[in-house]
Design a protein around this motif. Structure first.
Motif, PDB file in Angstrom:
ATOM      1  N   TYR A  22      59.768 103.192   8.383  1.00  0.00           N
ATOM      2  CA  TYR A  22      61.183 103.476   8.387  1.00  0.00           C
ATOM      3  C   TYR A  22      61.332 103.172   6.611  1.00  0.00           C
ATOM      4  CZ  TYR A  22      66.449 104.269   7.465  1.00  0.00           C
ATOM      5  OH  TYR A  22      67.903 104.500   7.819  1.00  0.00           O
ATOM      6  N   ASN A  25      66.808 107.376   3.351  1.00  0.00           N
ATOM      7  CA  ASN A  25      66.965 108.543   3.861  1.00  0.00           C
ATOM      8  C   ASN A  25      66.482 108.533   1.633  1.00  0.00           C
ATOM      9  OD1 ASN A  25      66.897 111.528   3.969  1.00  0.00           O
ATOM     10  ND2 ASN A  25      68.978 110.991   2.252  1.00  0.00           N
ATOM     11  N   ARG A  28      62.781 108.664   0.526  1.00  0.00           N
ATOM     12  CA  ARG A  28      61.810 109.925   1.748  1.00  0.00           C
ATOM     13  C   ARG A  28      62.094 111.024   0.059  1.00  0.00           C
ATOM     14  NH1 ARG A  28      63.414 109.859   7.451  1.00  0.00           N
ATOM     15  NH2 ARG A  28      63.968 107.770   8.101  1.00  0.00           N
ATOM     16  N   ASP A  56      61.502 107.495  13.623  1.00  0.00           N
ATOM     17  CA  ASP A  56      61.397 109.190  13.362  1.00  0.00           C
ATOM     18  C   ASP A  56      60.722 110.347  12.775  1.00  0.00           C
ATOM     19  OD1 ASP A  56      62.368 108.922  10.854  1.00  0.00           O
ATOM     20  OD2 ASP A  56      64.407 108.944  10.790  1.00  0.00           O
ATOM     21  N   ASP A  58      59.482 113.621  12.555  1.00  0.00           N
ATOM     22  CA  ASP A  58      60.470 114.886  13.504  1.00  0.00           C
ATOM     23  C   ASP A  58      59.985 115.780  12.738  1.00  0.00           C
ATOM     24  OD1 ASP A  58      62.597 116.006  15.074  1.00  0.00           O
ATOM     25  OD2 ASP A  58      62.889 117.413  13.107  1.00  0.00           O
ATOM     26  N   SER A  61      62.480 117.783  11.156  1.00  0.00           N
ATOM     27  CA  SER A  61      63.193 117.463  10.219  1.00  0.00           C
ATOM     28  C   SER A  61      62.403 116.690   8.623  1.00  0.00           C
ATOM     29  CB  SER A  61      64.193 116.237  10.178  1.00  0.00           C
ATOM     30  OG  SER A  61      65.132 116.214   9.378  1.00  0.00           O
ATOM     31  N   ASN A  62      61.203 116.595   9.029  1.00  0.00           N
ATOM     32  CA  ASN A  62      60.209 116.383   8.180  1.00  0.00           C
ATOM     33  C   ASN A  62      59.968 116.900   7.535  1.00  0.00           C
ATOM     34  OD1 ASN A  62      58.734 114.034   6.610  1.00  0.00           O
ATOM     35  ND2 ASN A  62      57.192 114.989   8.075  1.00  0.00           N
ATOM     36  N   SER A  65      62.618 118.987   4.658  1.00  0.00           N
ATOM     37  CA  SER A  65      62.662 118.193   4.032  1.00  0.00           C
ATOM     38  C   SER A  65      61.662 118.146   2.819  1.00  0.00           C
ATOM     39  CB  SER A  65      63.235 116.966   4.627  1.00  0.00           C
ATOM     40  OG  SER A  65      64.153 116.396   5.166  1.00  0.00           O
TER      41      SER A  65
END
Ligand SMILES: Cc1cc2nc3c(=O)[nH]c(=O)nc-3n(C[C@H](O)[C@H](O)[C@H](O)COP(=O)(O)OP(=O)(O)OC[C@H]3O[C@@H](n4cnc5c(N)ncnc54)[C@H](O)[C@@H]3O)c2cc1C
Length: 139
Positions: A22, A25, A28, A56, A58, A61-62, A65
């Motif tokens: 993890y 945000n 990241r 998580d 995905d 989303s990944n 992003s």
């Protein structure tokens, strides 16, 4: 990927990701920005690294992003990490200098032609272990 770049915040986030699966945000966003613009590594490789280790993780989303940070979606407007922003929102945990980062004027839009990137097979889904807590104790 081993967390040995010498950029303290980046190395710390790498270890955190590997140990806990993890990252917040903001971390990241900063990680992806430093990966792309300071270390000048391919964004696809970074997205693959995240996808393999995020609990998580995905595909949509990944991937989107990473493309957003690179300026490939919002073309002409890449997301650029700054020393001030990282110091402020890490509550001074990381005190860096502006020249630790790339001076970015453009995103990666010139490196990618218009249109969709090639479709690659996804890895199998790794479900989180419900019997094991992710822990940040070592940080
Ligand atoms: C480079 C990069 C890669 C990412 N990869 C993934 C990924 O693989 N899977 C994934 O689910 N998210 C991804 N995100 C989005 C975001 O980082 C996570 O959704 C968020 O950190 C989840 O933390 P949380 O559950 O504590 O939610 P909180 O931070 O508490 O937010 C609450 C909810 O809002 C949503 N959310 C928060 N921030 C975002 C965001 N930026 N975009 C979309 N939804 C958001 C999440 O669904 C979350 O459950 C990525 C972001 C970046 C910058």
């Amino acid at each position: 990927m081993a967390g040995k770049t010498g950029i303290a915040c980046f190395d710390s986030w790498t270890v955190e990701l590997l140990k806990t699966g993890y990252l917040h945000n903001h971390a990241r966003m900063w990680f992806a920005s430093i990966w792309i613009f300071t270390l000048r590594l391919p964004w696809r490789l970074g997205a693959d690294f995240f996808f393999r280790h995020l609990l998580d993780g995905d595909a949509a989303s990944n991937t989107l992003s990473w493309r957003w940070v690179a300026g490939l979606h919002t073309r002409g407007r890449p997301y650029v990490a700054t020393a001030k922003n990282i110091a402020t929102f890490s509550v001074q945990r990381f005190n860096l200098k502006d020249n630790d980062f790339a001076n970015v004027a453009h995103g990666l839009e010139a490196t990618e032609p218009d249109g969709l990137p090639p479709v690659l097979p996804l890895r199998a889904v790794n479900y989180p272990l419900t019997t094991r807590r992710a822990s940040c104790n070592n940080f």
